[in-house]
Design a protein around this motif. Structure first.
Motif, PDB file in Angstrom:
ATOM      1  N   GLU A  96       0.757  -1.372   0.045  1.00 41.45           N
ATOM      2  CA  GLU A  96       0.061   0.056   0.096  1.00 41.45           C
ATOM      3  C   GLU A  96       0.913   1.269  -0.040  1.00 41.45           C
ATOM      4  N   GLY A  97       2.250   1.256   0.265  1.00 39.65           N
ATOM      5  CA  GLY A  97       3.042   2.322   0.197  1.00 39.65           C
ATOM      6  C   GLY A  97       3.370   2.776  -1.133  1.00 39.65           C
ATOM      7  N   PHE A  98       3.011   2.122  -2.418  1.00 35.81           N
ATOM      8  CA  PHE A  98       3.196   2.706  -3.427  1.00 35.81           C
ATOM      9  C   PHE A  98       2.085   2.368  -4.244  1.00 35.81           C
ATOM     10  N   SER A  99       1.964   3.123  -5.556  1.00 39.54           N
ATOM     11  CA  SER A  99       0.628   2.802  -6.459  1.00 39.54           C
ATOM     12  C   SER A  99       0.978   2.073  -7.468  1.00 39.54           C
ATOM     13  N   GLY A 100       0.103   1.441  -7.827  1.00 38.30           N
ATOM     14  CA  GLY A 100      -0.021   0.302  -9.185  1.00 38.30           C
ATOM     15  C   GLY A 100       0.726  -0.931  -9.008  1.00 38.30           C
ATOM     16  N   TRP A 101       1.105  -1.410 -10.428  1.00 38.99           N
ATOM     17  CA  TRP A 101       1.923  -2.631 -10.246  1.00 38.99           C
ATOM     18  C   TRP A 101       3.177  -2.388 -10.426  1.00 38.99           C
ATOM     19  N   LYS A 102       4.166  -2.926  -9.569  1.00 37.86           N
ATOM     20  CA  LYS A 102       5.561  -2.705  -9.595  1.00 37.86           C
ATOM     21  C   LYS A 102       6.254  -3.943  -8.928  1.00 37.86           C
ATOM     22  N   PRO A 103       7.510  -4.105  -9.727  1.00 36.74           N
ATOM     23  CA  PRO A 103       8.357  -5.021  -8.997  1.00 36.74           C
ATOM     24  C   PRO A 103       8.882  -4.687  -7.797  1.00 36.74           C
ATOM     25  N   MET A 104       9.138  -5.632  -6.665  1.00 42.83           N
ATOM     26  CA  MET A 104       9.445  -5.614  -5.502  1.00 42.83           C
ATOM     27  C   MET A 104      10.891  -6.361  -5.071  1.00 42.83           C
ATOM     28  N   ASN A 105      11.948  -5.836  -4.745  1.00 41.58           N
ATOM     29  CA  ASN A 105      13.193  -6.525  -4.665  1.00 41.58           C
ATOM     30  C   ASN A 105      13.156  -7.146  -3.402  1.00 41.58           C
ATOM     31  N   SER A 106      14.249  -8.155  -3.219  1.00 41.44           N
ATOM     32  CA  SER A 106      14.012  -9.080  -2.115  1.00 41.44           C
ATOM     33  C   SER A 106      14.378  -8.365  -0.694  1.00 41.44           C
ATOM     34  N   GLU A 107      14.972  -7.249  -0.839  1.00 39.70           N
ATOM     35  CA  GLU A 107      14.933  -6.440   0.573  1.00 39.70           C
ATOM     36  C   GLU A 107      13.645  -5.851   0.829  1.00 39.70           C
ATOM     37  N   ALA A 108      13.159  -5.448   0.121  1.00 38.53           N
ATOM     38  CA  ALA A 108      11.625  -4.815   0.168  1.00 38.53           C
ATOM     39  C   ALA A 108      10.636  -5.939   0.718  1.00 38.53           C
ATOM     40  N   LEU A 109      10.817  -7.107  -0.146  1.00 39.99           N
ATOM     41  CA  LEU A 109       9.795  -8.310   0.414  1.00 39.99           C
ATOM     42  C   LEU A 109      10.008  -8.738   1.570  1.00 39.99           C
ATOM     43  N   ILE A 110      11.176  -9.015   2.078  1.00 43.98           N
ATOM     44  CA  ILE A 110      11.676  -9.349   3.498  1.00 43.98           C
ATOM     45  C   ILE A 110      11.001  -8.256   4.422  1.00 43.98           C
ATOM     46  N   ALA A 111      11.360  -7.134   4.420  1.00 45.16           N
ATOM     47  CA  ALA A 111      10.919  -6.190   5.302  1.00 45.16           C
ATOM     48  C   ALA A 111       9.397  -6.061   5.214  1.00 45.16           C
ATOM     49  N   ALA A 112       8.513  -6.203   4.320  1.00 40.89           N
ATOM     50  CA  ALA A 112       7.122  -6.197   4.133  1.00 40.89           C
ATOM     51  C   ALA A 112       6.754  -7.537   4.782  1.00 40.89           C
ATOM     52  N   ASN A 113       7.332  -8.530   4.943  1.00 42.29           N
ATOM     53  CA  ASN A 113       7.013  -9.470   5.724  1.00 42.29           C
ATOM     54  C   ASN A 113       5.524  -9.961   5.956  1.00 42.29           C
ATOM     55  N   PRO A 114       4.913 -10.435   4.433  1.00 44.87           N
ATOM     56  CA  PRO A 114       3.590 -10.693   4.687  1.00 44.87           C
ATOM     57  C   PRO A 114       3.300 -12.144   5.274  1.00 44.87           C
ATOM     58  N   ASP A 115       1.865 -11.952   5.942  1.00 49.74           N
ATOM     59  CA  ASP A 115       1.457 -13.336   6.506  1.00 49.74           C
ATOM     60  C   ASP A 115       0.989 -14.217   5.529  1.00 49.74           C
ATOM     61  N   VAL A 116       0.550 -13.495   4.161  1.00 43.92           N
ATOM     62  CA  VAL A 116      -0.166 -14.504   3.464  1.00 43.92           C
ATOM     63  C   VAL A 116       0.274 -13.984   1.924  1.00 43.92           C
TER      64      VAL A 116
END
Length: 282
Positions: free
Chosen positions: A197-217
């Motif tokens: 939700e911190g950015f708009s649209g469909w965008k690539p997410m790098n590994s560092e950002a993905l790990i920091a986002a830490n989704p539950d699902v």
């Protein structure tokens, strides 16, 4: 109950008023959401052709094909001699739409809208275009009641899991849904928090950002997940394995048009996604 009045008000506003409509008999429909609405209004027998995103209901498989909703050709559409081309907000390309109108074909493009309210807007639009306002009123009332009941359930939830929606992979990086996307809207409606939700649209997410986002699902469309291979193609990624979703192997796969199409089946999509991301609340 706080969203009950909201959905009922949206429904009431959407069904007020009507525009002139012709009695179209040979309809070409581009956009799975629009096609579903036409059938929901009982006008499926008027449809002679659909685009490649139209897969529901099953009867559409017997219709002629006009290609992809964003990549129509004037020749292909005109070859089936429709008296109306009706489509989703992204129907195109624009030069083809201009050429079709120049050829005196009636073309109707749906408004965009936001969130769950966009379904009401689209039903109203299709109902007015086809002269089926009464049936549209009934479909809107049914939809609004179902969405209000689901909103009630979301209000009662104690927790909201963090959800990552992966659309596809590009150059090894997941393309994820941010704010102002259909993915964000469906996640919120189902009582989740979109980690993008911190950015708009469909965008690539790098590994560092993905790990920091830490989704539950992690949520994906079933077709894109299948294109990537088995679940391990997602869950065995080094970055995803470090997230709560990866550790719990919590990957949800759903039909893309059901999940993101925002048509009459959206209450079903919300209920199904709620079941997946809130497994202990039922």
């Amino acid at each position: 109950m706080k969203l009950l009045t909201h959905f009922m008000l949206i429904g009431a506003l959407a069904i007020a008023g009507a525009s002139h409509a012709q009695d179209y008999k040979r309809i070409a429909s581009a956009g799975g959401d629009i096609t579903e609405i036409i059938y929901g209004l009982g006008a499926g027998d008027r449809v002679i052709a659909v685009d490649s995103t139209s897969g529901y209901p099953a009867a559409v498989k017997d219709k002629a094909q006009i290609g992809y909703v964003r990549g129509l050709s004037a020749e292909g559409v005109l070859s089936i001699a429709p008296d109306l081309l009706i489509g989703a907000d992204d129907m195109g390309p624009p030069n083809v739409i201009d050429n079709l109108r120049a050829a005196n074909l009636d073309v109707a493009i749906a408004p965009l809208g936001q969130g769950g309210d966009r379904v009401v807007t689209k039903i109203k639009f299709v109902g007015e275009t086809l002269g089926l306002q009464t049936r549209a009123d009934e479909l809107i009332a049914d939809y609004s009641a179902k969405m209000a009941a689901l909103a009630d359930q979301v209000d009662a939830l104690k927790t909201k899991p963090r959800v990552l929606f992966i659309l596809s992979m590009r150059d090894g990086a997941p393309i994820v849904g941010g704010a102002e996307t259909s993915a964000n809207d469906i996640i919120e409606l189902a009582g989740g928090v979109n980690v993008g939700e911190g950015f708009s649209g469909w965008k690539p997410m790098n590994s560092e950002a993905l790990i920091a986002a830490n989704p539950d699902v992690i949520v994906m469309s079933a077709s894109h997940a299948e294109n990537m291979g088995d679940d391990g193609a997602v869950l065995d990624r080094a970055d995803i394995k470090l997230t709560n979703a990866g550790k719990a192997e919590n990957l949800v796969k759903m039909d893309a048009m059901l999940l993101l199409g925002f048509g009459p089946r959206t209450p079903t999509a919300v209920a199904e996604l709620m079941h997946h991301i809130h497994p202990h609340s039922h």
